[in-house]
Design a protein around this motif. Structure first.
Motif, PDB file in Angstrom:
ATOM      1  N   THR A  78       0.832  -1.201   0.000  1.00 25.12           N
ATOM      2  CA  THR A  78       0.000   0.000   0.000  1.00 25.12           C
ATOM      3  C   THR A  78       0.862   1.244   0.000  1.00 25.12           C
ATOM      4  OG1 THR A  78      -1.775  -1.146   1.172  1.00 25.12           O
ATOM      5  CG2 THR A  78      -1.811   1.260   1.231  1.00 25.12           C
ATOM      6  N   THR A  79       1.870   1.264   0.840  1.00 25.49           N
ATOM      7  CA  THR A  79       2.743   2.426   0.950  1.00 25.49           C
ATOM      8  C   THR A  79       3.507   2.677  -0.338  1.00 25.49           C
ATOM      9  OG1 THR A  79       2.982   1.964   3.299  1.00 25.49           O
ATOM     10  CG2 THR A  79       4.569   3.483   2.324  1.00 25.49           C
ATOM     11  N   VAL A  80       3.979   1.614  -0.993  1.00 24.34           N
ATOM     12  CA  VAL A  80       4.747   1.801  -2.212  1.00 24.34           C
ATOM     13  C   VAL A  80       3.894   2.452  -3.293  1.00 24.34           C
ATOM     14  CG1 VAL A  80       4.372  -0.507  -3.224  1.00 24.34           C
ATOM     15  CG2 VAL A  80       6.396   0.798  -3.817  1.00 24.34           C
ATOM     16  N   ARG A  81       2.658   2.035  -3.406  1.00 24.62           N
ATOM     17  CA  ARG A  81       1.791   2.627  -4.431  1.00 24.62           C
ATOM     18  C   ARG A  81       1.513   4.093  -4.124  1.00 24.62           C
ATOM     19  NH1 ARG A  81      -2.880  -0.155  -7.904  1.00 24.62           N
ATOM     20  NH2 ARG A  81      -3.295   1.653  -9.208  1.00 24.62           N
ATOM     21  N   GLU A  82       1.240   4.402  -2.864  1.00 24.65           N
ATOM     22  CA  GLU A  82       0.997   5.797  -2.486  1.00 24.65           C
ATOM     23  C   GLU A  82       2.221   6.656  -2.765  1.00 24.65           C
ATOM     24  OE1 GLU A  82      -0.091   5.469   1.614  1.00 24.65           O
ATOM     25  OE2 GLU A  82      -2.136   4.819   1.158  1.00 24.65           O
ATOM     26  N   ALA A  83       3.397   6.150  -2.432  1.00 30.90           N
ATOM     27  CA  ALA A  83       4.627   6.918  -2.639  1.00 30.90           C
ATOM     28  C   ALA A  83       4.879   7.170  -4.119  1.00 30.90           C
ATOM     29  CB  ALA A  83       5.817   6.186  -2.014  1.00 30.90           C
ATOM     30  N   ILE A  84       4.747   6.143  -4.935  1.00 28.44           N
ATOM     31  CA  ILE A  84       5.064   6.309  -6.356  1.00 28.44           C
ATOM     32  C   ILE A  84       4.020   7.174  -7.054  1.00 28.44           C
ATOM     33  CG2 ILE A  84       3.973   4.272  -7.401  1.00 28.44           C
ATOM     34  CD1 ILE A  84       7.570   5.337  -8.081  1.00 28.44           C
ATOM     35  N   GLU A  85       2.756   7.014  -6.692  1.00 27.50           N
ATOM     36  CA  GLU A  85       1.724   7.818  -7.348  1.00 27.50           C
ATOM     37  C   GLU A  85       1.873   9.293  -6.987  1.00 27.50           C
ATOM     38  OE1 GLU A  85      -2.006   5.791  -6.530  1.00 27.50           O
ATOM     39  OE2 GLU A  85      -1.694   4.497  -8.284  1.00 27.50           O
ATOM     40  N   TYR A  86       2.170   9.595  -5.740  1.00 24.19           N
ATOM     41  CA  TYR A  86       2.405  10.989  -5.373  1.00 24.19           C
ATOM     42  C   TYR A  86       3.704  11.481  -6.006  1.00 24.19           C
ATOM     43  CZ  TYR A  86       2.446  15.311  -2.705  1.00 24.19           C
ATOM     44  OH  TYR A  86       2.455  16.636  -2.352  1.00 24.19           O
ATOM     45  N   GLY A  87       4.706  10.622  -6.013  1.00 18.82           N
ATOM     46  CA  GLY A  87       5.980  10.979  -6.624  1.00 18.82           C
ATOM     47  C   GLY A  87       5.843  11.359  -8.091  1.00 18.82           C
ATOM     48  N   MET A  88       4.921  10.723  -8.791  1.00 18.63           N
ATOM     49  CA  MET A  88       4.733  11.008 -10.213  1.00 18.63           C
ATOM     50  C   MET A  88       4.141  12.399 -10.441  1.00 18.63           C
ATOM     51  SD  MET A  88       6.134   8.478 -11.673  1.00 18.63           S
ATOM     52  CE  MET A  88       5.701   8.539 -13.387  1.00 18.63           C
ATOM     53  N   THR A  89       3.686  13.071  -9.380  1.00 20.65           N
ATOM     54  CA  THR A  89       3.165  14.437  -9.511  1.00 20.65           C
ATOM     55  C   THR A  89       4.254  15.478  -9.250  1.00 20.65           C
ATOM     56  OG1 THR A  89       2.480  14.764  -7.192  1.00 20.65           O
ATOM     57  CG2 THR A  89       0.901  13.655  -8.671  1.00 20.65           C
ATOM     58  N   CYS A  90       5.439  15.027  -8.919  1.00 22.22           N
ATOM     59  CA  CYS A  90       6.531  15.930  -8.552  1.00 22.22           C
ATOM     60  C   CYS A  90       7.403  16.267  -9.760  1.00 22.22           C
ATOM     61  CB  CYS A  90       7.374  15.278  -7.461  1.00 22.22           C
ATOM     62  SG  CYS A  90       6.464  14.952  -5.936  1.00 22.22           S
ATOM     63  N   PRO A  91       8.148  17.365  -9.683  1.00 22.16           N
ATOM     64  CA  PRO A  91       8.989  17.785 -10.799  1.00 22.16           C
ATOM     65  C   PRO A  91      10.006  16.713 -11.204  1.00 22.16           C
ATOM     66  CG  PRO A  91       8.898  19.503  -9.123  1.00 22.16           C
ATOM     67  CD  PRO A  91       8.237  18.286  -8.548  1.00 22.16           C
ATOM     68  N   GLY A  92      10.093  16.460 -12.495  1.00 19.80           N
ATOM     69  CA  GLY A  92      11.086  15.539 -13.029  1.00 19.80           C
ATOM     70  C   GLY A  92      10.706  14.073 -12.969  1.00 19.80           C
ATOM     71  N   ALA A  93       9.543  13.746 -12.426  1.00 19.96           N
ATOM     72  CA  ALA A  93       9.162  12.337 -12.323  1.00 19.96           C
ATOM     73  C   ALA A  93       8.740  11.765 -13.672  1.00 19.96           C
ATOM     74  CB  ALA A  93       8.040  12.160 -11.309  1.00 19.96           C
ATOM     75  N   ILE A  94       7.934  12.511 -14.414  1.00 16.80           N
ATOM     76  CA  ILE A  94       7.509  12.045 -15.728  1.00 16.80           C
ATOM     77  C   ILE A  94       8.747  12.015 -16.620  1.00 16.80           C
ATOM     78  CG2 ILE A  94       6.048  12.496 -17.744  1.00 16.80           C
ATOM     79  CD1 ILE A  94       4.494  11.707 -15.184  1.00 16.80           C
ATOM     80  N   GLY A  95       9.008  10.853 -17.176  1.00 18.92           N
ATOM     81  CA  GLY A  95      10.193  10.674 -18.000  1.00 18.92           C
ATOM     82  C   GLY A  95      11.377  10.108 -17.243  1.00 18.92           C
ATOM     83  N   ASN A  96      11.270   9.979 -15.911  1.00 16.89           N
ATOM     84  CA  ASN A  96      12.341   9.403 -15.103  1.00 16.89           C
ATOM     85  C   ASN A  96      12.233   7.878 -15.205  1.00 16.89           C
ATOM     86  OD1 ASN A  96      13.545   8.099 -12.785  1.00 16.89           O
ATOM     87  ND2 ASN A  96      13.794  10.131 -11.886  1.00 16.89           N
ATOM     88  N   PRO A  97      13.205   7.222 -15.864  1.00 18.92           N
ATOM     89  CA  PRO A  97      13.105   5.775 -16.084  1.00 18.92           C
ATOM     90  C   PRO A  97      12.937   4.967 -14.798  1.00 18.92           C
ATOM     91  CG  PRO A  97      14.959   6.691 -17.305  1.00 18.92           C
ATOM     92  CD  PRO A  97      14.423   7.788 -16.433  1.00 18.92           C
ATOM     93  N   SER A  98      13.605   5.361 -13.735  1.00 16.94           N
ATOM     94  CA  SER A  98      13.499   4.614 -12.475  1.00 16.94           C
ATOM     95  C   SER A  98      12.093   4.681 -11.906  1.00 16.94           C
ATOM     96  CB  SER A  98      14.492   5.159 -11.453  1.00 16.94           C
ATOM     97  OG  SER A  98      15.798   4.993 -11.904  1.00 16.94           O
ATOM     98  N   MET A  99      11.494   5.858 -11.970  1.00 19.06           N
ATOM     99  CA  MET A  99      10.134   6.016 -11.454  1.00 19.06           C
ATOM    100  C   MET A  99       9.143   5.198 -12.287  1.00 19.06           C
ATOM    101  SD  MET A  99      10.178   8.173  -8.787  1.00 19.06           S
ATOM    102  CE  MET A  99       8.657   9.093  -8.673  1.00 19.06           C
ATOM    103  N   HIS A 100       9.286   5.256 -13.605  1.00 18.40           N
ATOM    104  CA  HIS A 100       8.377   4.495 -14.471  1.00 18.40           C
ATOM    105  C   HIS A 100       8.576   2.989 -14.290  1.00 18.40           C
ATOM    106  CE1 HIS A 100       6.537   7.838 -16.550  1.00 18.40           C
ATOM    107  NE2 HIS A 100       7.735   8.374 -16.741  1.00 18.40           N
ATOM    108  N   LEU A 101       9.815   2.549 -14.127  1.00 15.50           N
ATOM    109  CA  LEU A 101      10.080   1.125 -13.914  1.00 15.50           C
ATOM    110  C   LEU A 101       9.412   0.642 -12.633  1.00 15.50           C
ATOM    111  CD1 LEU A 101      11.505  -1.559 -14.559  1.00 15.50           C
ATOM    112  CD2 LEU A 101      13.481  -0.670 -13.294  1.00 15.50           C
ATOM    113  N   ARG A 102       9.636   1.355 -11.543  1.00 19.85           N
ATOM    114  CA  ARG A 102       9.060   0.923 -10.268  1.00 19.85           C
ATOM    115  C   ARG A 102       7.531   0.970 -10.321  1.00 19.85           C
ATOM    116  NH1 ARG A 102      11.390  -2.253  -7.633  1.00 19.85           N
ATOM    117  NH2 ARG A 102      13.123  -1.011  -6.882  1.00 19.85           N
TER     118      ARG A 102
END
Length: 132
Positions: free
Chosen positions: A87-111
């Motif tokens: 649950t925590t991992v999904r919340e962290a990554i979904e919120y993280g995707m709203t932060c600067p530089g997340a879109i297009g970050n290969p590590s973020m998209h992979l996780r």
């Protein structure tokens, strides 16, 4: 090394290039993240997450305006994923995707793709994994 090496490299690069935060605050965040990385690499994920959360709490509100939030959430997502905190991992990554530089970050998209794949959201997982 358990923390995704690309994530760690991205975090180091962001730490080195981060100019928005006050230097003293930036250094405090870096210390907590470095300690968290050491703990995660020792497979002490709960302790690592606690250190990352200390870094997270230092980021000013609104947190998703700051690039530092992206890299802190990336390492939180890595440790929560590896530690099995679904649950925590999904919340962290979904919120993280709203932060600067997340879109297009290969590590973020992979996780994110891995998380979605694990919960059988295959179409969305495919999309994220292709972005990685």
């Amino acid at each position: 090394m358990l923390i995704n090496q690309q994530t760690a490299a991205t975090v180091r690069e962001a730490m080195d290039n981060e100019l928005q935060l006050d230097e003293e605050l930036h250094q405090k965040i870096k210390v907590h993240c470095a300690q968290g990385n050491d703990l995660a690499n020792a497979q002490r994920f709960e302790d690592a997450i606690a250190e990352y959360n200390k870094a997270w709490l230092l980021i000013p509100d609104p947190k998703n305006d700051w690039e530092a939030a992206t890299w802190v959430l990336a390492v939180i997502a890595d440790s929560t994923y590896l530690g099995g905190y679904t649950t925590t991992v999904r919340e962290a990554i979904e919120y993280g995707m709203t932060c600067p530089g997340a879109i297009g970050n290969p590590s973020m998209h992979l996780r994110y793709g891995q998380i979605l794949f694990d919960v059988n959201e295959r179409d969305r997982a495919d999309d994220e994994l292709m972005r990685a």
